[in-house]
Scaffold this motif. Structure first.
Motif, PDB file in Angstrom:
ATOM      1  N   PRO A  70       0.801  -1.233   0.000  1.00 22.61           N
ATOM      2  CA  PRO A  70       0.000   0.000   0.000  1.00 22.61           C
ATOM      3  C   PRO A  70       0.831   1.280   0.000  1.00 22.61           C
ATOM      4  CG  PRO A  70      -0.965  -1.606   1.483  1.00 22.61           C
ATOM      5  CD  PRO A  70       0.347  -2.184   1.040  1.00 22.61           C
ATOM      6  N   GLY A  71       1.946   1.287   0.723  1.00 22.83           N
ATOM      7  CA  GLY A  71       2.767   2.490   0.810  1.00 22.83           C
ATOM      8  C   GLY A  71       3.499   2.840  -0.464  1.00 22.83           C
ATOM      9  N   ASP A  72       3.503   1.918  -1.425  1.00 22.65           N
ATOM     10  CA  ASP A  72       4.201   2.168  -2.687  1.00 22.65           C
ATOM     11  C   ASP A  72       3.304   2.810  -3.737  1.00 22.65           C
ATOM     12  OD1 ASP A  72       6.645   1.153  -1.789  1.00 22.65           O
ATOM     13  OD2 ASP A  72       6.075  -0.899  -2.261  1.00 22.65           O
ATOM     14  N   VAL A  73       2.049   3.045  -3.399  1.00 19.63           N
ATOM     15  CA  VAL A  73       1.140   3.732  -4.315  1.00 19.63           C
ATOM     16  C   VAL A  73       1.317   5.230  -4.109  1.00 19.63           C
ATOM     17  CG1 VAL A  73      -1.245   4.088  -5.014  1.00 19.63           C
ATOM     18  CG2 VAL A  73      -0.499   1.825  -4.279  1.00 19.63           C
ATOM     19  N   THR A  74       1.926   5.892  -5.080  1.00 17.65           N
ATOM     20  CA  THR A  74       2.250   7.313  -4.972  1.00 17.65           C
ATOM     21  C   THR A  74       1.515   8.119  -6.031  1.00 17.65           C
ATOM     22  OG1 THR A  74       4.121   7.105  -6.484  1.00 17.65           O
ATOM     23  CG2 THR A  74       4.561   6.711  -4.142  1.00 17.65           C
ATOM     24  N   GLU A  75       1.568   9.430  -5.890  1.00 18.22           N
ATOM     25  CA  GLU A  75       0.975  10.322  -6.886  1.00 18.22           C
ATOM     26  C   GLU A  75       1.607  10.077  -8.257  1.00 18.22           C
ATOM     27  OE1 GLU A  75      -1.396  12.486  -6.999  1.00 18.22           O
ATOM     28  OE2 GLU A  75      -1.907  13.056  -4.943  1.00 18.22           O
ATOM     29  N   SER A  76       2.921   9.913  -8.279  1.00 13.09           N
ATOM     30  CA  SER A  76       3.619   9.718  -9.549  1.00 13.09           C
ATOM     31  C   SER A  76       3.213   8.412 -10.215  1.00 13.09           C
ATOM     32  CB  SER A  76       5.133   9.746  -9.333  1.00 13.09           C
ATOM     33  OG  SER A  76       5.559  11.009  -8.895  1.00 13.09           O
ATOM     34  N   LEU A  77       3.011   7.371  -9.414  1.00 14.03           N
ATOM     35  CA  LEU A  77       2.571   6.093  -9.969  1.00 14.03           C
ATOM     36  C   LEU A  77       1.187   6.239 -10.585  1.00 14.03           C
ATOM     37  CD1 LEU A  77       3.146   2.991 -10.232  1.00 14.03           C
ATOM     38  CD2 LEU A  77       1.751   2.739  -8.174  1.00 14.03           C
ATOM     39  N   LEU A  78       0.282   6.903  -9.881  1.00 10.89           N
ATOM     40  CA  LEU A  78      -1.063   7.108 -10.406  1.00 10.89           C
ATOM     41  C   LEU A  78      -1.035   8.018 -11.631  1.00 10.89           C
ATOM     42  CD1 LEU A  78      -3.091   7.482  -7.079  1.00 10.89           C
ATOM     43  CD2 LEU A  78      -2.848   5.469  -8.521  1.00 10.89           C
ATOM     44  N   ASP A  79      -0.118   8.991 -11.632  1.00 12.35           N
ATOM     45  CA  ASP A  79       0.040   9.851 -12.815  1.00 12.35           C
ATOM     46  C   ASP A  79       0.399   9.006 -14.037  1.00 12.35           C
ATOM     47  OD1 ASP A  79      -0.501  12.179 -11.447  1.00 12.35           O
ATOM     48  OD2 ASP A  79       1.615  12.719 -11.148  1.00 12.35           O
ATOM     49  N   ALA A  80       1.283   8.034 -13.838  1.00 10.69           N
ATOM     50  CA  ALA A  80       1.709   7.169 -14.940  1.00 10.69           C
ATOM     51  C   ALA A  80       0.556   6.307 -15.437  1.00 10.69           C
ATOM     52  CB  ALA A  80       2.873   6.289 -14.494  1.00 10.69           C
ATOM     53  N   ILE A  81      -0.269   5.823 -14.518  1.00  6.97           N
ATOM     54  CA  ILE A  81      -1.434   5.012 -14.914  1.00  6.97           C
ATOM     55  C   ILE A  81      -2.414   5.861 -15.713  1.00  6.97           C
ATOM     56  CG2 ILE A  81      -3.431   3.737 -14.053  1.00  6.97           C
ATOM     57  CD1 ILE A  81      -1.726   2.851 -11.673  1.00  6.97           C
ATOM     58  N   VAL A  82      -2.674   7.066 -15.224  1.00  3.12           N
ATOM     59  CA  VAL A  82      -3.614   7.964 -15.894  1.00  3.12           C
ATOM     60  C   VAL A  82      -3.087   8.367 -17.274  1.00  3.12           C
ATOM     61  CG1 VAL A  82      -4.682  10.243 -15.822  1.00  3.12           C
ATOM     62  CG2 VAL A  82      -4.587   8.843 -13.741  1.00  3.12           C
ATOM     63  N   ALA A  83      -1.811   8.692 -17.348  1.00  2.00           N
ATOM     64  CA  ALA A  83      -1.221   9.182 -18.595  1.00  2.00           C
ATOM     65  C   ALA A  83      -1.192   8.116 -19.683  1.00  2.00           C
ATOM     66  CB  ALA A  83       0.195   9.682 -18.337  1.00  2.00           C
ATOM     67  N   ASN A  84      -1.208   6.850 -19.273  1.00  2.00           N
ATOM     68  CA  ASN A  84      -1.093   5.762 -20.247  1.00  2.00           C
ATOM     69  C   ASN A  84      -2.397   4.996 -20.432  1.00  2.00           C
ATOM     70  OD1 ASN A  84       1.892   5.692 -21.038  1.00  2.00           O
ATOM     71  ND2 ASN A  84       2.008   5.783 -18.808  1.00  2.00           N
ATOM     72  N   GLN A  85      -3.501   5.690 -20.269  1.00  2.00           N
ATOM     73  CA  GLN A  85      -4.808   5.112 -20.584  1.00  2.00           C
ATOM     74  C   GLN A  85      -4.995   5.075 -22.094  1.00  2.00           C
ATOM     75  OE1 GLN A  85      -7.227   3.713 -18.531  1.00  2.00           O
ATOM     76  NE2 GLN A  85      -5.393   3.759 -17.262  1.00  2.00           N
ATOM     77  N   PRO A  86      -5.683   4.060 -22.640  1.00  2.00           N
ATOM     78  CA  PRO A  86      -6.334   2.968 -21.912  1.00  2.00           C
ATOM     79  C   PRO A  86      -5.469   1.721 -21.793  1.00  2.00           C
ATOM     80  CG  PRO A  86      -7.037   2.912 -24.175  1.00  2.00           C
ATOM     81  CD  PRO A  86      -6.048   4.048 -24.080  1.00  2.00           C
ATOM     82  N   ILE A  87      -4.158   1.834 -22.005  1.00  2.00           N
ATOM     83  CA  ILE A  87      -3.284   0.662 -21.948  1.00  2.00           C
ATOM     84  C   ILE A  87      -3.205   0.079 -20.530  1.00  2.00           C
ATOM     85  CG2 ILE A  87      -0.933  -0.196 -22.309  1.00  2.00           C
ATOM     86  CD1 ILE A  87      -2.403   0.430 -24.881  1.00  2.00           C
ATOM     87  N   VAL A  88      -2.972   0.937 -19.544  1.00  2.00           N
ATOM     88  CA  VAL A  88      -2.802   0.450 -18.168  1.00  2.00           C
ATOM     89  C   VAL A  88      -4.166   0.228 -17.524  1.00  2.00           C
ATOM     90  CG1 VAL A  88      -1.721   0.846 -15.933  1.00  2.00           C
ATOM     91  CG2 VAL A  88      -0.663   1.769 -18.010  1.00  2.00           C
ATOM     92  N   VAL A  89      -4.371  -0.969 -17.031  1.00  2.00           N
ATOM     93  CA  VAL A  89      -5.668  -1.343 -16.437  1.00  2.00           C
ATOM     94  C   VAL A  89      -5.860  -0.627 -15.091  1.00  2.00           C
ATOM     95  CG1 VAL A  89      -7.051  -3.267 -15.563  1.00  2.00           C
ATOM     96  CG2 VAL A  89      -5.575  -3.593 -17.554  1.00  2.00           C
ATOM     97  N   PRO A  90      -7.011   0.019 -14.870  1.00  2.00           N
ATOM     98  CA  PRO A  90      -7.265   0.698 -13.593  1.00  2.00           C
ATOM     99  C   PRO A  90      -7.651  -0.298 -12.498  1.00  2.00           C
ATOM    100  CG  PRO A  90      -9.160   0.959 -15.017  1.00  2.00           C
ATOM    101  CD  PRO A  90      -8.104   0.248 -15.836  1.00  2.00           C
ATOM    102  N   HIS A  91      -6.703  -1.191 -12.213  1.00  6.70           N
ATOM    103  CA  HIS A  91      -6.901  -2.213 -11.176  1.00  6.70           C
ATOM    104  C   HIS A  91      -5.642  -2.301 -10.334  1.00  6.70           C
ATOM    105  CE1 HIS A  91      -6.023  -6.558 -10.047  1.00  6.70           C
ATOM    106  NE2 HIS A  91      -6.936  -6.154  -9.181  1.00  6.70           N
ATOM    107  N   LEU A  92      -5.790  -2.256  -9.019  1.00  3.42           N
ATOM    108  CA  LEU A  92      -4.654  -2.411  -8.117  1.00  3.42           C
ATOM    109  C   LEU A  92      -4.989  -3.444  -7.052  1.00  3.42           C
ATOM    110  CD1 LEU A  92      -3.576   1.315  -7.562  1.00  3.42           C
ATOM    111  CD2 LEU A  92      -2.343  -0.419  -8.875  1.00  3.42           C
ATOM    112  N   HIS A  93      -4.045  -4.361  -6.817  1.00  4.84           N
ATOM    113  CA  HIS A  93      -4.207  -5.331  -5.735  1.00  4.84           C
ATOM    114  C   HIS A  93      -3.398  -4.815  -4.547  1.00  4.84           C
ATOM    115  CE1 HIS A  93      -5.165  -9.224  -3.971  1.00  4.84           C
ATOM    116  NE2 HIS A  93      -3.943  -9.216  -3.478  1.00  4.84           N
TER     117      HIS A  93
END
Length: 225
Positions: A70-93
């Motif tokens: 959980p502590g490894d989920v950062t703003e920058s990581l989410l920025d990367a997921i958002v920026a690479n839509q729709p390739i990156v699946v909006p799913h996190l375990h």
């Protein structure tokens, strides 16, 4: 990163369409240790950089991230997921393990419930595409030594509040050599009852998540024709 991109390109050339980042402590990718307090450059975003690089490969259809601390989920990581839509699946375990701070401390987890809930709020806010909720899954351990009814109820309420798509629910099992193995173990019947309670909640929450997809058009990937 170059090595990963090369391997991913080879897989895609062979006909694979989905790449999954997996491993132990995947959020510590690029660091010398998974202990955040000992990382020499804790603010660097190696995993986010990797997402950016692989998502740009010609022919890739889907990129997924496996289980993360959980502590490894950062703003920058989410920025990367958002920026690479729709390739990156909006799913996190995102393993919760327990909703009790007392139990988390005894498990030597690197987060508390306040940290976890703040992170979940950030994920839900940032990964909300076209009013589709992000898929959040988790791991929960039932019956950790010294877990009280109050501890379990806190876990239940946290899970209910987050509304996971799916919970991997495990009864605690002794691992020789650990401190917990020396502590007084819970009655197996109590553990069984708690697992059953969470399994029922899991069924209800999973149904609720799927229900919000009714009348929506989404892209899927068939693994078998």
């Amino acid at each position: 990163i170059g090595d990963v991109v090369t391997e991913a390109k080879c897989l895609i050339d062979l006909g694979h369409q989905e790449i999954v980042f997996t491993g132990v402590f995947i959020g510590a990718y690029g660091h010398e240790t998974a202990l955040r307090r000992k990382q020499s450059s804790p603010d660097s975003e190696h995993l986010a950089d990797l997402i950016d690089a692989v998502a740009q490969i010609n022919g890739i259809k889907r990129l997924r991230i496996s289980s993360m601390e959980p502590g490894d989920v950062t703003e920058s990581l989410l920025d990367a997921i958002v920026a690479n839509q729709p390739i990156v699946v909006p799913h996190l375990h995102l393993p919760l393990q327990s909703g009790s701070n007392q139990v988390l401390r005894k498990m030597n987890r690197q987060y508390n419930i306040s940290d976890y809930m703040e992170m979940i709020s950030m994920v839900k806010e940032r990964l909300n595409f076209d009013k589709l909720k992000p898929a959040i899954t988790t791991d929960i351990i039932c019956g950790f030594p010294t877990e009280t009814n109050e501890d379990f109820n806190e876990t239940y309420q946290i899970a209910h509040q987050i509304e996971y798509l799916h919970m991997h629910i495990f009864p605690y099992s002794i691992r020789t050599g650990t401190a917990a193995a020396r502590w007084k173990q819970l009655d197996p019947n109590i553990i069984k009852k708690r697992v059953s309670s969470l399994m029922q909640l899991n069924e209800n929450l999973s149904f609720k998540f799927r229900k919000h997809l009714l009348n929506r058009t989404v892209n899927v990937m068939l693994e078998k024709a």
